[in-house]
Design a protein around this motif. Structure first.
Motif, PDB file in Angstrom:
ATOM      1  N   THR A  12       0.593  -1.144  -0.163  1.00  0.00           N
ATOM      2  CA  THR A  12       0.136   0.036   0.014  1.00  0.00           C
ATOM      3  C   THR A  12       0.867   1.212   0.273  1.00  0.00           C
ATOM      4  N   ARG A  13       2.206   1.157  -0.155  1.00  0.00           N
ATOM      5  CA  ARG A  13       3.038   2.374   0.034  1.00  0.00           C
ATOM      6  C   ARG A  13       4.363   2.039  -0.935  1.00  0.00           C
ATOM      7  N   GLU A  14       4.619   3.459  -1.560  1.00  0.00           N
ATOM      8  CA  GLU A  14       6.000   3.426  -2.258  1.00  0.00           C
ATOM      9  C   GLU A  14       7.073   3.407  -1.477  1.00  0.00           C
ATOM     10  N   PRO A  15       8.303   2.763  -1.544  1.00  0.00           N
ATOM     11  CA  PRO A  15       9.462   2.824  -0.668  1.00  0.00           C
ATOM     12  C   PRO A  15      10.086   4.195  -1.068  1.00  0.00           C
ATOM     13  N   PRO A  16      10.578   4.488   0.129  1.00  0.00           N
ATOM     14  CA  PRO A  16      11.178   5.961   0.193  1.00  0.00           C
ATOM     15  C   PRO A  16      12.383   6.323  -0.662  1.00  0.00           C
ATOM     16  N   GLN A  17      12.542   7.431  -1.170  1.00  0.00           N
ATOM     17  CA  GLN A  17      13.598   7.687  -2.112  1.00  0.00           C
ATOM     18  C   GLN A  17      14.827   8.465  -1.079  1.00  0.00           C
ATOM     19  N   ALA A  18      16.168   8.165  -1.809  1.00  0.00           N
ATOM     20  CA  ALA A  18      17.225   8.997  -0.958  1.00  0.00           C
ATOM     21  C   ALA A  18      16.839  10.502  -1.167  1.00  0.00           C
ATOM     22  N   VAL A  19      17.214  10.965   0.146  1.00  0.00           N
ATOM     23  CA  VAL A  19      17.196  12.611   0.250  1.00  0.00           C
ATOM     24  C   VAL A  19      18.662  13.032   0.486  1.00  0.00           C
ATOM     25  N   TYR A  20      19.171  13.964  -0.475  1.00  0.00           N
ATOM     26  CA  TYR A  20      20.310  14.481  -0.287  1.00  0.00           C
ATOM     27  C   TYR A  20      20.288  15.842   0.195  1.00  0.00           C
ATOM     28  N   THR A  36      27.927  16.678  -0.248  1.00  0.00           N
ATOM     29  CA  THR A  36      26.604  16.277   0.197  1.00  0.00           C
ATOM     30  C   THR A  36      26.410  15.104   0.699  1.00  0.00           C
ATOM     31  N   ILE A  37      25.541  14.911   1.450  1.00  0.00           N
ATOM     32  CA  ILE A  37      25.341  13.682   2.335  1.00  0.00           C
ATOM     33  C   ILE A  37      23.738  13.053   2.146  1.00  0.00           C
ATOM     34  N   VAL A  38      23.709  11.883   2.257  1.00  0.00           N
ATOM     35  CA  VAL A  38      22.414  11.265   2.249  1.00  0.00           C
ATOM     36  C   VAL A  38      21.760  11.074   3.807  1.00  0.00           C
ATOM     37  N   SER A  39      20.619  11.960   3.613  1.00  0.00           N
ATOM     38  CA  SER A  39      19.870  12.271   5.020  1.00  0.00           C
ATOM     39  C   SER A  39      19.206  10.869   5.502  1.00  0.00           C
ATOM     40  N   ILE A 105      26.663  16.139  11.337  1.00  0.00           N
ATOM     41  CA  ILE A 105      26.328  15.316  10.045  1.00  0.00           C
ATOM     42  C   ILE A 105      25.858  13.825  10.632  1.00  0.00           C
ATOM     43  N   ARG A 106      26.547  13.387  11.588  1.00  0.00           N
ATOM     44  CA  ARG A 106      25.965  11.876  11.905  1.00  0.00           C
ATOM     45  C   ARG A 106      24.771  11.910  12.525  1.00  0.00           C
ATOM     46  N   GLY A 107      24.260  13.040  13.307  1.00  0.00           N
ATOM     47  CA  GLY A 107      22.919  13.186  13.968  1.00  0.00           C
ATOM     48  C   GLY A 107      21.724  13.078  12.740  1.00  0.00           C
ATOM     49  N   VAL A 108      22.151  13.810  11.625  1.00  0.00           N
ATOM     50  CA  VAL A 108      21.017  13.859  10.605  1.00  0.00           C
ATOM     51  C   VAL A 108      21.187  12.364   9.725  1.00  0.00           C
ATOM     52  N   LYS A 109      22.234  11.816   9.607  1.00  0.00           N
ATOM     53  CA  LYS A 109      22.274  10.605   9.022  1.00  0.00           C
ATOM     54  C   LYS A 109      21.677   9.609   9.626  1.00  0.00           C
ATOM     55  N   THR A 110      21.765   9.615  10.962  1.00  0.00           N
ATOM     56  CA  THR A 110      21.131   8.248  11.674  1.00  0.00           C
ATOM     57  C   THR A 110      19.879   8.842  12.469  1.00  0.00           C
ATOM     58  N   ARG A 111      19.295  10.062  12.200  1.00  0.00           N
ATOM     59  CA  ARG A 111      18.025  10.343  12.853  1.00  0.00           C
ATOM     60  C   ARG A 111      18.346  10.342  14.439  1.00  0.00           C
ATOM     61  N   ASN A 112      19.636  10.865  14.762  1.00  0.00           N
ATOM     62  CA  ASN A 112      19.927  11.075  16.145  1.00  0.00           C
ATOM     63  C   ASN A 112      20.012   9.663  16.903  1.00  0.00           C
ATOM     64  N   PHE A 186       9.750  -0.395   5.557  1.00  0.00           N
ATOM     65  CA  PHE A 186      10.607   0.123   4.844  1.00  0.00           C
ATOM     66  C   PHE A 186      11.773   0.691   5.834  1.00  0.00           C
ATOM     67  N   ASP A 187      11.943   0.317   6.879  1.00  0.00           N
ATOM     68  CA  ASP A 187      12.731   0.533   7.955  1.00  0.00           C
ATOM     69  C   ASP A 187      14.437   0.668   7.280  1.00  0.00           C
ATOM     70  N   GLY A 188      15.521   1.517   7.700  1.00  0.00           N
ATOM     71  CA  GLY A 188      16.605   1.479   7.407  1.00  0.00           C
ATOM     72  C   GLY A 188      16.904   2.797   6.743  1.00  0.00           C
ATOM     73  N   PRO A 189      18.237   3.079   6.445  1.00  0.00           N
ATOM     74  CA  PRO A 189      18.378   4.026   5.576  1.00  0.00           C
ATOM     75  C   PRO A 189      18.157   4.123   4.225  1.00  0.00           C
ATOM     76  N   PRO A 190      17.727   5.417   3.638  1.00  0.00           N
ATOM     77  CA  PRO A 190      17.135   5.448   2.410  1.00  0.00           C
ATOM     78  C   PRO A 190      18.304   4.886   1.449  1.00  0.00           C
ATOM     79  N   PRO A 191      18.099   4.386   0.402  1.00  0.00           N
ATOM     80  CA  PRO A 191      18.971   4.061  -0.685  1.00  0.00           C
ATOM     81  C   PRO A 191      20.142   5.102  -1.161  1.00  0.00           C
ATOM     82  N   GLY A 192      21.505   5.105  -1.210  1.00  0.00           N
ATOM     83  CA  GLY A 192      22.328   6.051  -1.491  1.00  0.00           C
ATOM     84  C   GLY A 192      22.890   5.789  -2.986  1.00  0.00           C
ATOM     85  N   PRO A 193      23.878   6.698  -3.203  1.00  0.00           N
ATOM     86  CA  PRO A 193      24.687   6.549  -4.301  1.00  0.00           C
ATOM     87  C   PRO A 193      25.254   5.122  -4.615  1.00  0.00           C
TER      88      PRO A 193
END
Length: 225
Positions: A12-20, A36-39, A105-112, A186-193
């Motif tokens: 019922t839901r589309e997987p999340p996309q990477a946010v840069y 540039t980092i992957v959020s 940077i680490r706080g944004v990457k790991t959602r604190n 869909f837990d887990g970090p969004p896909p990156g490069p």
């Protein structure tokens, strides 16, 4: 007459996309760039979280650039004048600036996310550090006002505003993060490069219920007597 039987659709839901997120103020995010980092926040989450993440990281980078630039200038002056006792202090200040930027940077990457159960998240530590820096700078401005050092007052007041703005934006980001719902399947970090395209995007699956059509059964043949 045909009969329609509703069946549940599990997707019922589309997987999340990477946010840069671009670290340097005034620039656009470029995947694969060192600035540039992957959020860690999903593309489907509140836009306010993405905006605050960008503001906090770019303020952190601005603080880092200013701090390191001034320390390097002071280091050159210390070397020219053979003030070797100041060199260690300046090097430690540059290292401290690296650590603070890393925490943001680490706080944004790991959602604190906490690295262990006995400590706070990196974004929380980042916020506390800037609260302390703001208090120290405010005290310095107060002392310089009493001593009549106008030039130093203006210089430190600029740092006071920068530190206070960074602390305030970090506080807002922490509040926005606390309001986010828990992650779903869909837990887990969004896909990156480098993530295969098949894992980065998938076609949207309709949320509406699917239906299965069951035709009428043909009549039974008459029994032969």
């Amino acid at each position: 007459m045909d009969m329609t039987v509703p069946t549940a659709n599990p997707l019922t839901r589309e997987p999340p996309q990477a946010v840069y997120v671009a670290l340097v103020p005034g620039t656009q995010p470029t995947p694969g760039s060192s600035f540039t980092i992957v959020s860690g926040f999903e593309s489907t989450e509140d836009d306010a979280v993405h905006r605050l993440s960008r503001v906090v990281l770019q303020l952190a980078m601005l603080n880092y650039i200013v701090a390191v630039t001034l320390r390097l200038i002071a280091l050159v002056i210390a070397l020219i004048n053979h003030w070797y006792s100041q060199i260690v202090t300046l090097v430690l200040n540059v290292a401290f600036a690296h650590v603070v930027l890393y925490l943001g940077i680490r706080g944004v990457k790991t959602r604190n996310g906490q690295c262990c159960s006995c400590c706070c998240g990196p974004l929380t530590a980042f916020y506390v550090i800037y609260i302390i820096l703001t208090i120290v700078e405010a005290f310095a401005v107060f002392v310089e006002l009493l001593d009549g050092f106008v030039v130093l007052v203006l210089f430190d007041f600029a740092f006071l505003v920068l530190y206070a703005a960074t602390a305030e934006q970090a506080r807002r980001l922490l509040e926005a993060l606390a309001l986010l719902p828990e992650r779903t399947s869909f837990d887990g970090p969004p896909p990156g490069p480098g993530t295969p395209p098949a894992l980065v995007s998938q076609p949207t699956v309709a949320v509406a219920e699917a239906t299965e059509v069951i035709p009428d059964k043909p009549p039974l043949p008459d029994a032969q007597v």
